[in-house]
Design a protein around this motif. Structure first.
Motif, PDB file in Angstrom:
ATOM      1  N   MET A   1     -64.244 -30.727  31.590  1.00 30.81           N
ATOM      2  CA  MET A   1     -64.464 -29.832  32.715  1.00 30.81           C
ATOM      3  C   MET A   1     -65.922 -29.426  32.833  1.00 30.81           C
ATOM      4  O   MET A   1     -66.602 -29.162  31.853  1.00 30.81           O
ATOM      5  CB  MET A   1     -63.613 -28.563  32.567  1.00 30.81           C
ATOM      6  CG  MET A   1     -62.116 -28.787  32.680  1.00 30.81           C
ATOM      7  SD  MET A   1     -61.658 -29.359  34.323  1.00 30.81           S
ATOM      8  CE  MET A   1     -61.102 -31.015  33.937  1.00 30.81           C
ATOM      9  N   GLY A   2     -66.411 -29.360  34.103  1.00 29.17           N
ATOM     10  CA  GLY A   2     -67.723 -28.808  34.393  1.00 29.17           C
ATOM     11  C   GLY A   2     -67.548 -27.610  35.293  1.00 29.17           C
ATOM     12  O   GLY A   2     -66.556 -27.500  36.012  1.00 29.17           O
ATOM     13  N   GLY A   3     -68.466 -26.676  35.257  1.00 31.32           N
ATOM     14  CA  GLY A   3     -68.340 -25.463  36.065  1.00 31.32           C
ATOM     15  C   GLY A   3     -68.828 -25.689  37.479  1.00 31.32           C
ATOM     16  O   GLY A   3     -69.890 -26.259  37.692  1.00 31.32           O
ATOM     17  N   GLY A   4     -68.064 -25.249  38.465  1.00 27.00           N
ATOM     18  CA  GLY A   4     -68.477 -25.359  39.856  1.00 27.00           C
ATOM     19  C   GLY A   4     -67.461 -24.712  40.767  1.00 27.00           C
ATOM     20  O   GLY A   4     -66.277 -24.631  40.438  1.00 27.00           O
ATOM     21  N   GLY A   5     -67.901 -24.220  41.906  1.00 27.62           N
ATOM     22  CA  GLY A   5     -66.982 -23.649  42.879  1.00 27.62           C
ATOM     23  C   GLY A   5     -66.822 -22.152  42.768  1.00 27.62           C
ATOM     24  O   GLY A   5     -67.396 -21.497  41.908  1.00 27.62           O
ATOM     25  N   SER A   6     -66.013 -21.621  43.650  1.00 29.81           N
ATOM     26  CA  SER A   6     -65.797 -20.185  43.717  1.00 29.81           C
ATOM     27  C   SER A   6     -64.754 -19.762  42.684  1.00 29.81           C
ATOM     28  O   SER A   6     -64.322 -20.561  41.857  1.00 29.81           O
ATOM     29  CB  SER A   6     -65.365 -19.797  45.125  1.00 29.81           C
ATOM     30  OG  SER A   6     -64.307 -20.623  45.552  1.00 29.81           O
ATOM     31  N   THR A   7     -64.346 -18.494  42.723  1.00 27.13           N
ATOM     32  CA  THR A   7     -63.504 -17.944  41.659  1.00 27.13           C
ATOM     33  C   THR A   7     -62.295 -17.254  42.261  1.00 27.13           C
ATOM     34  O   THR A   7     -62.266 -16.039  42.400  1.00 27.13           O
ATOM     35  CB  THR A   7     -64.304 -16.936  40.796  1.00 27.13           C
ATOM     36  OG1 THR A   7     -65.583 -17.466  40.520  1.00 27.13           O
ATOM     37  CG2 THR A   7     -63.581 -16.658  39.486  1.00 27.13           C
ATOM     38  N   GLU A   8     -61.294 -18.000  42.643  1.00 30.18           N
ATOM     39  CA  GLU A   8     -60.092 -17.438  43.255  1.00 30.18           C
ATOM     40  C   GLU A   8     -59.068 -17.131  42.159  1.00 30.18           C
ATOM     41  O   GLU A   8     -58.173 -17.919  41.868  1.00 30.18           O
ATOM     42  CB  GLU A   8     -59.529 -18.403  44.300  1.00 30.18           C
ATOM     43  CG  GLU A   8     -60.391 -18.529  45.543  1.00 30.18           C
ATOM     44  CD  GLU A   8     -60.408 -17.244  46.382  1.00 30.18           C
ATOM     45  OE1 GLU A   8     -59.670 -16.289  46.043  1.00 30.18           O
ATOM     46  OE2 GLU A   8     -61.166 -17.215  47.368  1.00 30.18           O
TER      47      GLU A   8
END
Length: 700
Positions: free
Chosen positions: A391-398
């Motif tokens: 996993m890589g970090g990316g995107g918003s936080t829903e």
């Protein structure tokens, strides 16, 4: 009639090709990159945080009026009294209003604010929040120097200081008190220094609040404001093992029972971009049970702290089902996500074959690694760990959709489920998350792991409290194994269950909390309350420990501080504020569960009576002198904050997604669905137009 066929046919072919290409791109995006990265391409920004661009700004304005923050801490027994002094100086040529957002302890009872302007001291009054805003606006318009302190969240505050003239120096002093609750004999004091950027979900009740759009310095840019911290400990027992895992400190012991701690500089590493954390122990590493009393002119207060039994090895542990909810959003990229992976390796790797588990990864979308929980066999554990490692970090936080999906998973009635949330907590949906967890408490208890140098402890502690679990905060990767071990011990062997506390021979009332939760760690049972009459009698705490019934009797006549000895140098007047702060927190929790602001009047009344900052009360200080004769010529300046250590600009939703990031092919983002719908509509329109043209050609 002349036909424009060549030109129209060419245009149609071009449109056809463009629409087909767009549709294909959208479909590919749906299947691959889009799900995990909500803010990419056409999606909205991940946060509302704009970069604060100092270059090119008005040179007449001092864009960085906050020059320094100094913190003085006095710990007596189990009570910490903290004074924060913020020093503003206007080095520009125009008058300004300085606006500054700063963090606070989740346990702070903020009870005082002073403003020093030259030789004048202005003491703030507590006001209902809307009234305070109106009076502050009026003072600003009249040209008076004024300061307004508001609570945005229990651990996020905002300071506004109006009419700072060129050359003015203004000092704002904030005072708060907090209770230090030891665990396994170790005390911890935490002072947060920076507010991390928040992903402002549309589902948040604070979706339209302005504070979330805090200006932020670029990654690697340190705050120009100096930060210093001095701390003094006075204890009834010998102090041992004073250390800080977050900062370099100097420690001077004054005898065995007093210690002075000073922050020391670290070249190339600023001090104000991460939580300051201090650990220490007292002789014997035990916390004797005791009761602190305060007898006031109108009301009397008490604090009871009772040491629980030590944890023992589990005997007959029934199988459990675990759901790990892991944040892989942009703010988790780098150190936080790498540390989260280390934690998960420990947590998942420690499960027993009789347990079952699943993992849900979330950012803007979410996805379970398996359609249903799987046994914790070696093959399943290794597969899960391999997937998480990619996993890589990316995107918003829903966060809310992720939790809803967890609770929608079916569960057998005889299965005990534990939900483990792993995140940095950079969201604004705390209230919605707490309510959701409480409503589903019968389905699962919730433990929360906060990862990062400046975690949103309000979310982490609130999730655990709502889910009757425990919070864990990991600021360094080296802490992952110990915290995972601590978690397993708690799950496998609660220290004390069915806990009750009652007083004999003392008229106690307004006790907080009214019902005691299970004790999962070697943390004391803590009870606040008021009392009438003469001090005396005893406190009886009962429960069920792992090795049988538990009972402890504490004589109230022996008023004691930490360690059971008389409180030295302590000021038990703080119990008044601490009781009110816990009562307000309980009402706030109830309000979140009920929805709306049904507890506004009770919380406001408590804030005004005990002079406490709350979500409905604010501190206001106004100078009586008109300081700026032309206030309309002034300007407002938002003081930018640095990014927390280890957090990159990806947290702000501006950075491109790494090509090596592994997506979560779960629920696609709304933007991706929208792009596909538009492309398919264009294709359908062109098909119909082409058919009509062909039909007309055949009939000509």
């Amino acid at each position: 009639m002349p036909s424009p066929a060549p030109c129209s046919a060419g245009l149609a072919r071009w449109l056809w090709a463009a629409a087909a290409g767009l549709a294909a791109t959208a479909v590919i995006a749906l299947g691959t990159a889009a799900p995990a990265h909500a803010q990419d391409a056409a999606a909205p920004r991940a946060t509302e945080s704009p970069y604060f661009l100092v270059p090119g700004a008005d040179p007449s304005l001092d864009a960085l009026p906050l020059k320094s923050t100094r913190v003085e801490v006095h710990i007596a027994g189990v009570i910490a009294d903290v004074t924060v002094t913020q020093h503003y100086r206007n080095e520009g040529t125009r008058a300004i209003e300085a606006r500054y957002l700063f963090p606070g302890s989740t346990r702070a009872a903020v009870h005082g604010l002073n403003v020093r302007l030259a030789d004048r001291l202005i003491t703030a009054d507590i006001r209902e929040k809307r009234q305070a805003r109106q009076e502050y606006a009026a003072a600003r318009q009249e040209g008076k120097t004024a300061a307004l302190l508001e609570q945005q969240l229990p651990n996020v505050f905002q300071m506004n200081v109006a009419n700072i003239l060129p050359g003015d120096e203004v000092k704002v002093e904030l005072r708060y008190t907090e209770l230090l609750v030891p665990e396994a004999g170790r005390y911890q004091f935490v002072f947060p220094t920076v507010v991390g950027p928040r992903y402002n979900s549309p589902q948040s009740s604070q979706a339209r609040t302005a504070w979330v759009a805090q200006p932020t310095l670029r990654e690697g840019q340190a705050s120009p404001a100096a930060f210093d911290l001095q701390l003094h400990i006075a204890s009834p027992l010998a102090i041992q093992g004073v250390e800080s895992p977050s900062h370099r400190i100097g420690v001077e012991l004054e005898g065995e029972r007093q210690a002075h701690v000073a922050l020391q500089g670290e070249p190339g590493r600023p001090a104000g971009n991460r939580d300051f954390i201090l650990h220490y122990r007292l002789a014997g590493e035990g916390i004797a049970s005791g009761v602190l009393l305060y007898q006031g002119p109108q009301e009397n207060f008490f604090l009871a702290m009772v040491q629980p039994p030590r944890q023992v090895d589990a005997r007959a542990i029934p199988p459990r089902d675990y759901v790990f909810v892991v944040d892989i959003s942009g703010s988790m990229h780098g150190f936080p996500l790498d540390t989260a992976k280390a934690v998960l390796r420990e947590l998942i790797g420690g499960l027993r074959p009789s347990d079952t588990f699943n993992v849900l990864l979330f950012s803007g979308s979410n996805r379970f690694l398996s359609p249903q929980p799987v046994p914790a066999t070696r093959a399943n554990l290794e597969q899960a760990i391999r997937t998480i490692e990619q996993m890589g970090g990316g995107g918003s936080t829903e966060l809310i959709p992720a939790l809803k999906r967890v609770y929608a998973q079916p569960k057998a009635a005889d299965v005990s489920r534990t939900v483990v949330v792993v995140t940095d907590g950079y969201v604004t949906v705390e209230r919605e998350a707490f309510e959701l967890v409480r409503r589903h408490l019968s389905q699962a208890n919730v433990f929360a792991f906060g990862i990062g140098s400046s975690v949103n402890r309000h979310l982490i502690e609130g999730l655990a409290r709502a889910g009757q679990g425990e919070p864990f905060v990991i600021t360094q990767a080296s802490q992952a194994r110990d915290q995972a071990t601590r978690f397993r011990r708690m799950i496998e062997s609660p220290v004390l269950t069915s806990v009750t506390a009652r007083f004999e021979g003392l008229e106690a009332y307004d006790v907080e909390p009214p019902q005691l939760p299970d004790v999962l760690a070697e943390r004391p049972v803590v009870v606040f309350g008021k009392w009438r009459g003469n001090p005396g009698g005893q406190l009886v705490v009962e429960g069920r420990a792992a090795d049988g019934p538990y009972r402890q009797v504490v004589p109230i006549a022996t008023v004691a501080g930490a360690g059971g000895a008389p409180q030295e140098g302590g000021d038990t007047r703080a119990l008044r504020h601490l009781w009110a702060r816990h009562r307000i927190a309980a009402l706030s929790d109830q309000e979140a569960l009920e929805g709306g602001d049904g507890q506004r009047e009770r919380i406001t009344a408590l804030g005004l009576q005990y002079r406490l900052l709350t979500q409905y009360t604010s501190f206001l200080a106004v100078d009586r002198v008109v300081h700026h004769p032309r206030p309309q010529d002034g300007a407002s300046v938002d003081q930018p904050q640095p990014l927390p250590e280890g957090v990159g600009e990806r947290a702000l939703g501006e950075a491109p997604v790494l090509a090596t990031a592994v997506e979560v092919p779960g629920t696609p983002e709304p933007a991706a669905w929208g792009a596909t719908a538009v492309a398919l509509s264009m294709l359908a329109m062109l098909v119909r137009r082409q058919r009509r043209r062909n039909a007309a050609r055949y009939t000509d």
